[in-house]
Scaffold this motif. Structure first.
Motif, PDB file in Angstrom:
ATOM      1  N   VAL A  75     -61.102   0.147  44.538  1.00  0.00           N
ATOM      2  CA  VAL A  75     -59.951   0.052  44.195  1.00  0.00           C
ATOM      3  C   VAL A  75     -59.701   0.477  42.644  1.00  0.00           C
ATOM      4  N   GLN A  76     -58.395   1.024  42.504  1.00  0.00           N
ATOM      5  CA  GLN A  76     -58.028   1.304  41.085  1.00  0.00           C
ATOM      6  C   GLN A  76     -57.209   0.012  40.575  1.00  0.00           C
ATOM      7  N   THR A  77     -57.662  -0.524  39.563  1.00  0.00           N
ATOM      8  CA  THR A  77     -56.858  -1.673  39.296  1.00  0.00           C
ATOM      9  C   THR A  77     -56.214  -1.700  37.671  1.00  0.00           C
ATOM     10  N   ALA A  78     -55.460  -2.414  37.511  1.00  0.00           N
ATOM     11  CA  ALA A  78     -54.672  -2.528  36.347  1.00  0.00           C
ATOM     12  C   ALA A  78     -55.707  -3.210  35.221  1.00  0.00           C
ATOM     13  N   ASP A  79     -56.108  -2.553  34.030  1.00  0.00           N
ATOM     14  CA  ASP A  79     -56.850  -3.321  32.985  1.00  0.00           C
ATOM     15  C   ASP A  79     -56.285  -4.670  32.377  1.00  0.00           C
ATOM     16  N   GLU A  80     -54.928  -4.570  32.473  1.00  0.00           N
ATOM     17  CA  GLU A  80     -54.376  -5.915  31.960  1.00  0.00           C
ATOM     18  C   GLU A  80     -53.431  -6.285  32.941  1.00  0.00           C
TER      19      GLU A  80
END
Length: 288
Positions: A75-80
């Motif tokens: 999964v590509q996730t948001a770092d913040e």
């Protein structure tokens, strides 16, 4: 960040047991599902539906004996995560229809019983985001995180009284205190990168300034790299497995690992070069 996350559950069914599973995340705000794998042993028929909260659910019937479920995803996730100090309270009359029910008491979140505590915690906070953040901070500072101190019947009122619990209990209390102030709040379950100890995780979202914001009372500061699997009013809506018969969970393994992008890209480049050398379908397509 790209994450490899998943879980493996091993059961023993004492009889033929229907199950509802909630293990598949879906692409949405802050996450994109790149790859996923789902294995059930022994092989059984599976049907899938979307519940009233938009969660992907699977229905199966486990035969008597050993039964295991394996799920993994990249999964590509948001770092913040988004934060917005000072974001205003959204009046109840302006809430979308599908958000209204998140203002009401539910099985584990008796918001009609904790109004006094909610007002005390937020007395110096501006209505809206700052109230939700004051609640998150108060729980983090005043409730002890400890395994084995609560069970499936523990409610927000119990946690407010005992001041001890796990992420499920922290989340229920946060939801309840927000709702006591007429701030819509919902439970979120999923994965958190570098959670210690590693496990399936729970946090809450509060609706202010016309949108949902993430709050996690188990953490001392905002953290991204989360994978959401399901949303609901409380734990009754977001169980990873719901069984309708005699079945014992013998073992559960959970993992969340960062993907080494450089190595993945090198592997893709190598595979592409090999395909090109022997003739690939993409070459055929180009020539047509």
């Amino acid at each position: 960040m790209q994450l490899n996350a998943g879980c493996e559950l091993s059961f023993e069914a004492q009889e033929l047991t229907p199950l509802i599973l909630m293990l598949r995340p879906r692409s949405g705000a802050g996450q994109w599902i790149i790859r996923e794998e789902y294995q059930i042993t022994p092989i059984v028929n599976v049907t899938e539906f979307t519940d009233m909260y938009g969660n992907l659910c699977q229905r199966v019937v486990a035969p008597e004996g050993p039964f295991s479920i394996y799920f993994s995803a990249t999964v590509q996730t948001a770092d913040e995560i988004d934060v917005s100090p000072g974001a205003p309270y959204t009046p109840v009359e302006e809430l979308p229809d599908d958000v209204l029910h998140y203002t009401l008491p539910s099985r584990y979140c008796q918001s009609d019983q904790l109004g006094k505590l909610a007002v005390e915690i937020t007395k110096n906070s501006a209505p809206g985001y700052d109230q939700a953040e004051a609640i998150r901070r108060w729980i983090h500072e005043n409730v002890v995180y400890q395994y084995g101190t609560s069970d499936a019947s523990t409610s927000a009122v119990d946690t407010a009284d005992k001041r001890i619990g796990v992420c499920r209990d922290f989340t229920h209390l946060g939801i309840t205190l927000c709702r006591a102030l007429n701030i819509p709040a919902r439970m979120v379950v999923g994965y958190l990168y570098e959670l210690d100890p590693m496990d399936l995780h729970a946090w809450f979202e509060a609706y202010v300034d016309g949108r949902w914001f993430t709050f996690d009372a188990t953490q001392n500061q905002p953290r991204g790299n989360r994978i959401t699997v399901a949303y609901g009013r409380d734990a009754a809506d977001v169980a990873f497995t719901t069984q309708f018969g005699a079945m014992t969970l013998n073992n559960m393994k959970v993992w969340v690992d960062a993907v080494d992008i450089d190595n993945e890209e090198k592997k893709v480049d190598k595979d592409a070069t090999l395909s090109a050398s022997v003739g690939s379908t993409s070459q055929t397509g180009t020539s047509q």
